[in-house]
Design a protein around this motif. Sequence first.
Motif, PDB file in Angstrom:
ATOM      1  N   SER A  50       1.254  -1.776   1.417  1.00  0.00           N
ATOM      2  CA  SER A  50       2.055  -1.902   0.142  1.00  0.00           C
ATOM      3  C   SER A  50       1.736  -0.551  -0.685  1.00  0.00           C
ATOM      4  O   SER A  50       2.286  -0.426  -1.485  1.00  0.00           O
ATOM      5  CB  SER A  50       1.710  -3.167  -0.617  1.00  0.00           C
ATOM      6  OG  SER A  50       0.375  -3.156  -0.732  1.00  0.00           O
ATOM      7  N   ARG A  51       0.193  -0.054  -0.642  1.00  0.00           N
ATOM      8  CA  ARG A  51      -0.184   0.914  -1.339  1.00  0.00           C
ATOM      9  C   ARG A  51       0.394   0.866  -3.003  1.00  0.00           C
ATOM     10  O   ARG A  51       0.045  -0.173  -3.523  1.00  0.00           O
ATOM     11  CB  ARG A  51       0.203   2.408  -0.727  1.00  0.00           C
ATOM     12  CG  ARG A  51      -0.525   2.361   0.542  1.00  0.00           C
ATOM     13  CD  ARG A  51      -0.168   3.785   1.410  1.00  0.00           C
ATOM     14  NE  ARG A  51       1.231   3.643   1.616  1.00  0.00           N
ATOM     15  CZ  ARG A  51       1.831   4.585   1.991  1.00  0.00           C
ATOM     16  NH1 ARG A  51       1.328   5.709   2.206  1.00  0.00           N
ATOM     17  NH2 ARG A  51       3.234   4.445   2.640  1.00  0.00           N
ATOM     18  N   PRO A 110       6.054  -3.731  -3.651  1.00  0.00           N
ATOM     19  CA  PRO A 110       5.262  -3.180  -2.787  1.00  0.00           C
ATOM     20  C   PRO A 110       5.939  -1.619  -2.200  1.00  0.00           C
ATOM     21  O   PRO A 110       7.200  -1.535  -2.057  1.00  0.00           O
ATOM     22  CB  PRO A 110       4.683  -3.856  -1.637  1.00  0.00           C
ATOM     23  CG  PRO A 110       5.264  -5.142  -2.360  1.00  0.00           C
ATOM     24  CD  PRO A 110       6.083  -5.005  -3.278  1.00  0.00           C
ATOM     25  N   GLN A 111       4.930  -0.579  -1.961  1.00  0.00           N
ATOM     26  CA  GLN A 111       5.483   0.624  -1.788  1.00  0.00           C
ATOM     27  C   GLN A 111       6.581   0.500  -0.400  1.00  0.00           C
ATOM     28  O   GLN A 111       7.526   1.329  -0.263  1.00  0.00           O
ATOM     29  CB  GLN A 111       4.565   1.770  -1.472  1.00  0.00           C
ATOM     30  CG  GLN A 111       5.132   3.190  -1.097  1.00  0.00           C
ATOM     31  CD  GLN A 111       3.862   4.204  -0.939  1.00  0.00           C
ATOM     32  OE1 GLN A 111       2.956   4.103  -2.003  1.00  0.00           O
ATOM     33  NE2 GLN A 111       3.944   5.212  -0.146  1.00  0.00           N
ATOM     34  N   ILE A 263      -6.372 -12.947   2.560  1.00  0.00           N
ATOM     35  CA  ILE A 263      -5.969 -11.417   2.290  1.00  0.00           C
ATOM     36  C   ILE A 263      -5.027 -11.101   3.352  1.00  0.00           C
ATOM     37  O   ILE A 263      -4.936 -11.174   4.580  1.00  0.00           O
ATOM     38  CB  ILE A 263      -7.439 -10.565   2.655  1.00  0.00           C
ATOM     39  CG1 ILE A 263      -8.486 -10.902   1.822  1.00  0.00           C
ATOM     40  CG2 ILE A 263      -7.151  -9.118   2.729  1.00  0.00           C
ATOM     41  CD1 ILE A 263      -9.947 -10.341   2.052  1.00  0.00           C
ATOM     42  N   VAL A 264      -3.984 -10.398   2.733  1.00  0.00           N
ATOM     43  CA  VAL A 264      -2.775 -10.067   3.348  1.00  0.00           C
ATOM     44  C   VAL A 264      -3.138  -8.491   3.981  1.00  0.00           C
ATOM     45  O   VAL A 264      -2.579  -8.384   5.197  1.00  0.00           O
ATOM     46  CB  VAL A 264      -1.512  -9.982   2.596  1.00  0.00           C
ATOM     47  CG1 VAL A 264      -0.228  -9.538   3.470  1.00  0.00           C
ATOM     48  CG2 VAL A 264      -1.194 -11.423   2.214  1.00  0.00           C
ATOM     49  N   TRP A 265      -3.815  -7.747   3.180  1.00  0.00           N
ATOM     50  CA  TRP A 265      -4.002  -6.426   3.368  1.00  0.00           C
ATOM     51  C   TRP A 265      -4.950  -5.900   2.485  1.00  0.00           C
ATOM     52  O   TRP A 265      -5.046  -6.249   1.320  1.00  0.00           O
ATOM     53  CB  TRP A 265      -2.893  -5.534   3.526  1.00  0.00           C
ATOM     54  CG  TRP A 265      -2.934  -4.325   3.607  1.00  0.00           C
ATOM     55  CD1 TRP A 265      -3.188  -3.615   4.721  1.00  0.00           C
ATOM     56  CD2 TRP A 265      -2.911  -3.075   2.708  1.00  0.00           C
ATOM     57  NE1 TRP A 265      -3.414  -2.124   4.639  1.00  0.00           N
ATOM     58  CE2 TRP A 265      -3.247  -1.813   3.331  1.00  0.00           C
ATOM     59  CE3 TRP A 265      -2.650  -2.868   1.235  1.00  0.00           C
ATOM     60  CZ2 TRP A 265      -3.145  -0.640   2.466  1.00  0.00           C
ATOM     61  CZ3 TRP A 265      -2.664  -1.819   0.548  1.00  0.00           C
ATOM     62  CH2 TRP A 265      -3.061  -0.715   1.206  1.00  0.00           C
ATOM     63  N   SER A 266      -6.065  -5.212   2.957  1.00  0.00           N
ATOM     64  CA  SER A 266      -7.292  -4.755   2.110  1.00  0.00           C
ATOM     65  C   SER A 266      -7.588  -3.258   2.614  1.00  0.00           C
ATOM     66  O   SER A 266      -7.426  -3.130   3.895  1.00  0.00           O
ATOM     67  CB  SER A 266      -8.455  -5.642   2.081  1.00  0.00           C
ATOM     68  OG  SER A 266      -9.041  -5.816   3.317  1.00  0.00           O
ATOM     69  N   GLY A 301       1.666   7.370 -10.269  1.00  0.00           N
ATOM     70  CA  GLY A 301       1.660   8.188  -8.940  1.00  0.00           C
ATOM     71  C   GLY A 301       3.013   8.091  -8.256  1.00  0.00           C
ATOM     72  O   GLY A 301       3.830   9.163  -8.262  1.00  0.00           O
ATOM     73  N   MET A 302       3.360   6.991  -7.820  1.00  0.00           N
ATOM     74  CA  MET A 302       4.755   7.162  -6.876  1.00  0.00           C
ATOM     75  C   MET A 302       5.958   7.254  -7.892  1.00  0.00           C
ATOM     76  O   MET A 302       7.003   7.903  -7.590  1.00  0.00           O
ATOM     77  CB  MET A 302       4.900   5.523  -6.398  1.00  0.00           C
ATOM     78  CG  MET A 302       6.146   5.533  -5.379  1.00  0.00           C
ATOM     79  SD  MET A 302       6.298   4.013  -4.696  1.00  0.00           S
ATOM     80  CE  MET A 302       6.663   2.836  -6.067  1.00  0.00           C
ATOM     81  N   ASN A 303       5.791   6.560  -9.159  1.00  0.00           N
ATOM     82  CA  ASN A 303       6.836   7.097 -10.044  1.00  0.00           C
ATOM     83  C   ASN A 303       6.981   8.581 -10.455  1.00  0.00           C
ATOM     84  O   ASN A 303       8.076   8.999 -10.475  1.00  0.00           O
ATOM     85  CB  ASN A 303       6.451   6.216 -11.410  1.00  0.00           C
ATOM     86  CG  ASN A 303       6.598   4.778 -11.269  1.00  0.00           C
ATOM     87  OD1 ASN A 303       7.571   4.255 -11.311  1.00  0.00           O
ATOM     88  ND2 ASN A 303       5.409   4.129 -11.176  1.00  0.00           N
ATOM     89  N   THR A 304       6.033   9.001 -10.772  1.00  0.00           N
ATOM     90  CA  THR A 304       6.172  10.566 -11.015  1.00  0.00           C
ATOM     91  C   THR A 304       6.590  11.291  -9.753  1.00  0.00           C
ATOM     92  O   THR A 304       7.564  12.380  -9.984  1.00  0.00           O
ATOM     93  CB  THR A 304       4.781  11.177 -11.463  1.00  0.00           C
ATOM     94  OG1 THR A 304       4.274  10.368 -12.386  1.00  0.00           O
ATOM     95  CG2 THR A 304       4.761  12.611 -11.909  1.00  0.00           C
TER      96      THR A 304
END
Length: 391
Positions: A50-51, A110-111, A263-266, A301-304
């Motif tokens: 998902s980052r 999520p990304q 925890i789904v992802w870490s 970050g992702m937005n920019t």
Amino acid sequence: MEYAMNALPSHTEIIIVGAGPSGLALAAELRRLGAMPLLLDRQAEGANTSRAAVVHAQTLEVLTPLGATAAVLEEGVKVPIFRIHDRDKVLMEIDFSGLDTPYPFTIMCPQNRTEAILLDRLRALGGEVLRPVEVIAVEAQSSGIDVTVKRDGRSDAIRTNWLVGCDGAHSVVRDAAGVAFEGGAYEESFVLADVRMDWPLSREEVSLFFSPAGLVVVAPLPDERYRIVATIDKAPEHPDIAFLQRILDTRGPASTGSTIQEIVWSSRFHLQHRVTATPRAGRILLCGDAAHVHSPAGGQGMNTGIQDAVSLAQPLLDAVHGGATTALDAWASRRHKIAQNVVAMTDRMTRAATLRSAPARLLRNTALEIAGHIPGIPARLARLLAELDNR
């Protein structure tokens, strides 16, 4: 010119390297405007983690003509409030609901889902990602750019008139262009995890907590999940439930506890704050993390990066069709200034959030609490975070 999935052309007008959010957004927008870029990615398939998770109002606006915004809204969780806490005490509330935008909120999506939405739009417009195709050499000539790629153990050469690097912080395209990546790194490591848990606060807020032990951010995600981000001096490679639970117990709400169930992802990561000397070097252009990297503070970050990409499409086509690069020069100047401002802002936020001395933390908390009660300041901060002036 359409490209068969099993054939690489010897020449094409535009090559985009990297099929993350920036590359997908640029390829789809170019398709929407009538171009047929070649989008390459070295991974066999898209990332399934998902980052990045925050989608701000300005990004929702620029994705609307592409037809992606409705799907992001459907996939994500609408969050109109960002609160800054000192454990149980609210220091400042930033409310996005008063912003002059059709999207007066943030969306937690999520990304990997955002990328899937952009890929769907690209395919609906007749495009595709060619993968796994790795760029191994770039040589700029006066008449174009020679790109050497590796696929299935063999090398091929492609001549392109324009090359766009959307290939991340370790960009091969940026390195080949010889563009400096100026900045530094943070000492702290960061922990990132998506979890299922009992959480006492509203799912309509993103919560940032200060504490003597450090900071933690908790944000709602789809499917009743939560995102946890925290600073740690030395983080384990794969944080477990016990580790994350200690973070929440020592930094989150003190009066009402939380219990992590799964925890789904870490992961852990180290951060840098860098900006390219320029996002344009002749016929080579840079977007997203290839042009700027910074702290996740504020979810910029992702937005920019997506905004870099969508705003590049028309100036690039102007150069392709008419040969004039005036609009490209203006794009490069504007996006460079925006990147510098975003990196500076997120750096200030990160350094303020990670203060170690007790007097400095007290001064920070007092200043935030006072500022939160001054009319107009929370609204200005909401606009800044939403990136509505980054146009």
